[in-house]
Motif scaffolding. Structure first.
Motif, PDB file in Angstrom:
ATOM      1  N   LYS A 183       0.583  -1.076   0.092  1.00  0.00           N
ATOM      2  CA  LYS A 183       0.005  -0.007   0.034  1.00  0.00           C
ATOM      3  C   LYS A 183       0.782   1.429  -0.059  1.00  0.00           C
ATOM      4  O   LYS A 183       0.442   2.313  -0.264  1.00  0.00           O
ATOM      5  N   ARG A 184       2.090   1.267   0.506  1.00  0.00           N
ATOM      6  CA  ARG A 184       3.038   2.123   0.396  1.00  0.00           C
ATOM      7  C   ARG A 184       3.388   2.369  -1.109  1.00  0.00           C
ATOM      8  O   ARG A 184       3.382   1.532  -1.917  1.00  0.00           O
ATOM      9  N   ASN A 185       4.108   3.700  -1.375  1.00  0.00           N
ATOM     10  CA  ASN A 185       4.469   4.171  -2.650  1.00  0.00           C
ATOM     11  C   ASN A 185       6.064   3.468  -3.079  1.00  0.00           C
ATOM     12  O   ASN A 185       6.806   3.867  -3.994  1.00  0.00           O
ATOM     13  N   HIS A 186       6.527   2.607  -2.266  1.00  0.00           N
ATOM     14  CA  HIS A 186       7.922   2.201  -2.387  1.00  0.00           C
ATOM     15  C   HIS A 186       8.091   0.577  -1.764  1.00  0.00           C
ATOM     16  O   HIS A 186       7.168   0.157  -1.162  1.00  0.00           O
ATOM     17  N   ILE A 187       9.109  -0.034  -2.172  1.00  0.00           N
ATOM     18  CA  ILE A 187       9.587  -1.228  -1.625  1.00  0.00           C
ATOM     19  C   ILE A 187      10.094  -1.318  -0.438  1.00  0.00           C
ATOM     20  O   ILE A 187      10.674  -0.170  -0.192  1.00  0.00           O
ATOM     21  N   GLY A 188      10.579  -2.147   0.288  1.00  0.00           N
ATOM     22  CA  GLY A 188      11.512  -2.204   1.619  1.00  0.00           C
ATOM     23  C   GLY A 188      10.517  -2.125   2.680  1.00  0.00           C
ATOM     24  O   GLY A 188      11.429  -2.294   3.863  1.00  0.00           O
ATOM     25  N   GLY A 189       9.550  -2.004   2.706  1.00  0.00           N
ATOM     26  CA  GLY A 189       8.712  -1.860   4.289  1.00  0.00           C
ATOM     27  C   GLY A 189       9.552  -0.935   4.980  1.00  0.00           C
ATOM     28  O   GLY A 189       9.943   0.139   4.511  1.00  0.00           O
ATOM     29  N   ASN A 190       9.594  -1.192   6.206  1.00  0.00           N
ATOM     30  CA  ASN A 190      10.144  -0.292   7.273  1.00  0.00           C
ATOM     31  C   ASN A 190      11.613  -0.031   7.113  1.00  0.00           C
ATOM     32  O   ASN A 190      12.451   0.786   7.678  1.00  0.00           O
ATOM     33  N   ALA A 191      12.328  -1.036   6.175  1.00  0.00           N
ATOM     34  CA  ALA A 191      13.810  -0.846   6.059  1.00  0.00           C
ATOM     35  C   ALA A 191      14.118   0.149   4.816  1.00  0.00           C
ATOM     36  O   ALA A 191      15.108   0.283   4.469  1.00  0.00           O
ATOM     37  N   TYR A 192      13.155   0.519   4.298  1.00  0.00           N
ATOM     38  CA  TYR A 192      13.182   1.424   2.916  1.00  0.00           C
ATOM     39  C   TYR A 192      14.050   2.363   3.258  1.00  0.00           C
ATOM     40  O   TYR A 192      14.057   3.146   4.234  1.00  0.00           O
ATOM     41  N   ASP A 193      15.297   2.848   2.324  1.00  0.00           N
ATOM     42  CA  ASP A 193      16.115   3.942   2.504  1.00  0.00           C
ATOM     43  C   ASP A 193      16.003   4.832   1.130  1.00  0.00           C
ATOM     44  O   ASP A 193      15.830   4.174   0.255  1.00  0.00           O
ATOM     45  N   ARG A 194      16.385   6.064   1.375  1.00  0.00           N
ATOM     46  CA  ARG A 194      16.418   6.975   0.234  1.00  0.00           C
ATOM     47  C   ARG A 194      17.205   8.091   0.464  1.00  0.00           C
ATOM     48  O   ARG A 194      17.669   8.452   1.600  1.00  0.00           O
ATOM     49  N   GLU A 195      17.875   8.764  -0.519  1.00  0.00           N
ATOM     50  CA  GLU A 195      18.224  10.271  -0.230  1.00  0.00           C
ATOM     51  C   GLU A 195      17.366  11.144   0.192  1.00  0.00           C
ATOM     52  O   GLU A 195      16.302  11.400  -0.573  1.00  0.00           O
ATOM     53  N   ASP A 196      17.747  12.063   0.952  1.00  0.00           N
ATOM     54  CA  ASP A 196      16.565  13.299   1.393  1.00  0.00           C
ATOM     55  C   ASP A 196      17.027  14.341   0.356  1.00  0.00           C
ATOM     56  O   ASP A 196      17.878  14.141  -0.571  1.00  0.00           O
ATOM     57  N   GLU A 197      16.378  15.551   0.505  1.00  0.00           N
ATOM     58  CA  GLU A 197      16.372  16.438  -0.496  1.00  0.00           C
ATOM     59  C   GLU A 197      17.692  16.978  -0.688  1.00  0.00           C
ATOM     60  O   GLU A 197      18.302  17.680  -1.577  1.00  0.00           O
ATOM     61  N   ASN A 198      18.866  16.663   0.214  1.00  0.00           N
ATOM     62  CA  ASN A 198      19.962  17.233   0.157  1.00  0.00           C
ATOM     63  C   ASN A 198      21.060  16.084  -0.415  1.00  0.00           C
ATOM     64  O   ASN A 198      22.504  16.358  -0.159  1.00  0.00           O
ATOM     65  N   GLY A 199      20.437  14.942  -0.714  1.00  0.00           N
ATOM     66  CA  GLY A 199      21.646  13.998  -0.955  1.00  0.00           C
ATOM     67  C   GLY A 199      21.994  13.081   0.094  1.00  0.00           C
ATOM     68  O   GLY A 199      23.107  12.504  -0.268  1.00  0.00           O
TER      69      GLY A 199
END
Ligand code: FAD
Ligand code: UDP
Length: 362
Positions: free
Chosen positions: A33-49
């Motif tokens: 239902k979220r817009n990404h994979i990984g569940g609670n372990a999901y990581d991504r770069e923030d707006e500042n990289g």
């Protein structure tokens, strides 16, 4: 649409099941239902990289060679041993409590042997450790309990230590030496390119389709499949028919500091008795990323919101057992993962549970 398996949830439980089933030739649809994979372990770069963990700090550690080797098929690793300090009475101390903690706190110069004797003199022996209070008092006694555990636990769970099962506080050992690592597992690594990149590889198969922003409850009537693997909250699956299972939630306050290269000396600092948040984590410690700024997260516990933690206590376990017995009668659905099994699982334990569950399905 026709699939052999429908998997609800693209976190560790769902991704491991999907990967194993696809590898054995099954056609798999994963919905989250979220817009990404990984569940609670999901990581991504923030707006500042800066690479951040939107759902709080995730540090991989395991004693299982099998689990480590399995995940190594999808990622390279960066060696990382997590260290945590606790802010107590205006100063920082190693947690788990060790020789350094005790010497600094009480102005002592104890050897390792002396530290064992010190702990023996302050601990309150118990026949059995039933609650988390028993665990803490029987290992470090009342003063260290009040300074390091009681306030943190009250904040984190909204409960007293005495109201939580022993397993919660038993996650934190007590040491008489100077080892200041948070974990002592054989394998302590971070995925070299992050968790999301690892999940992408796990799900990268012609036998797997992934549909994000897709709630199982909404689409279940339109999907034909032989078997469902459900990794969401078990009480939600059954429409809360025996009542809601309590889960603890968190609010994550993320912050980027553009002119600060290092915000704090260790990956995480715990605040057992000060502030509304329980801890601050600075991601660059975990990831080893070089950046002129830094990004941190403060965790504020909440009663309502996303279900992050099952709450380990007797009455909740009894309610879960009712759902679990019901689940056993539903033979075309497998329930696996932290929310579906209502267990305070670490990531490696979820991987282990999923590998086990999938064995019977393959
Ligand atoms: P989840 O990751 O919760 O995945 C379940 C997925 O199912 C979610 O993406 C959800 O959106 C989806 N879903 C639910 N219902 C539906 C539905 N109806 N339809 C579609 N999709 C649905 N573990 C460690 O080993 N080390 C750590 O340092 C660590 N730190 C943590 C810090 C925090 C703040 C938290 C909350 C947990 C931490 N954990 C850590 C635990 C770790 O997050 C879990 O063990 C692991 O991510 C659980 O994986 P899972 O697949 O069981 O569940
Ligand atoms: N805990 C505590 N003080 C601390 C660290 C942990 O009282 O400084 C207790 C608290 O009840 C916490 C539990 O031990 O919820 C488990 O801690 P852990 O760091 O494993 O929690 P998690 O990372 O899973 O949130």
């Amino acid at each position: 649409m026709n699939y052999d398996f429908l998997i609800v949830g693209a976190g560790f439980a769902g991704a491991v099941c999907a990967e194993r089933l696809a590898a054995s030739g099954k056609r798999v649809l994963v919905v989250d239902k979220r817009n990404h994979i990984g569940g609670n372990a999901y990581d991504r770069e923030d707006e500042n990289g800066v690479l951040i963990h939107p759902y709080g700090p995730h540090i991989f550690h395991t004693n299982s060679k099998r689990i480590f080797e399995y995940l190594s098929g999808f990622t390279d690793w960066r060696f990382y041993e997590h260290r945590v300090k606790a802010y107590v009475d205006g100063d920082l101390y190693p947690i788990p409590i060790n020789r350094t903690t005790i010497n600094k706190l009480y102005g002592l110069d104890l050897s390792e042997q002396d530290t064992i004797a010190f702990l023996e003199s302050v601990r309150e022996a118990r026949e059995v450790n039933t609650t988390s209070e028993d665990v803490v008092l029987s290992s470090v006694g009342p003063d260290l309990c009040d300074k390091f555990f009681r306030g943190y636990t009250r904040k984190q769970w909204g409960l007293d230590l005495s109201e939580l099962s022993a397993g919660v506080a038993a996650r934190i050992p007590t040491r008489s030496n100077d080892d200041d690592r948070y974990f002592t597992d054989t394998f302590q690594f971070m995925p070299a390119h992050g968790y999301t990149a690892m999940f992408e590889k796990m799900l990268d198969s012609p036998n797997i389709d992934v549909r994000l922003s897709t709630d199982y409850d909404v689409v279940k009537a339109n999907i034909e499949c032989g078997h469902v693997v459900y990794t969401g909250p078990i009480d939600a699956y059954f429409g809360y028919r025996f009542g809601k299972l309590p889960y603890r939630s968190l609010h994550f306050q993320h912050q980027h500091l553009s002119d600060v290269e290092r915000f704090q000396t260790t990956g995480t600092i715990n605040y057992p008795n000060d502030h509304e948040y329980t801890r601050i984590t600075e991601f660059k410690h975990l990831t080893g990323q070089q950046h002129q700024g830094t990004s941190i997260v403060k965790e504020y516990p909440r009663a309502e919101g996303e279900p992050y933690y099952p709450i380990p206590r007797k009455e909740n376990e009894a309610l879960f057992m009712r759902y679990s017995e019901l689940a056993e009668t539903v033979t075309d659905v497998t329930f696996v993962g932290r929310l579906a099994q209502y267990r305070y699982y670490n990531m490696d334990q979820v991987v282990g549970a999923a590998l086990k569950a999938v064995e019977t399905l393959v």
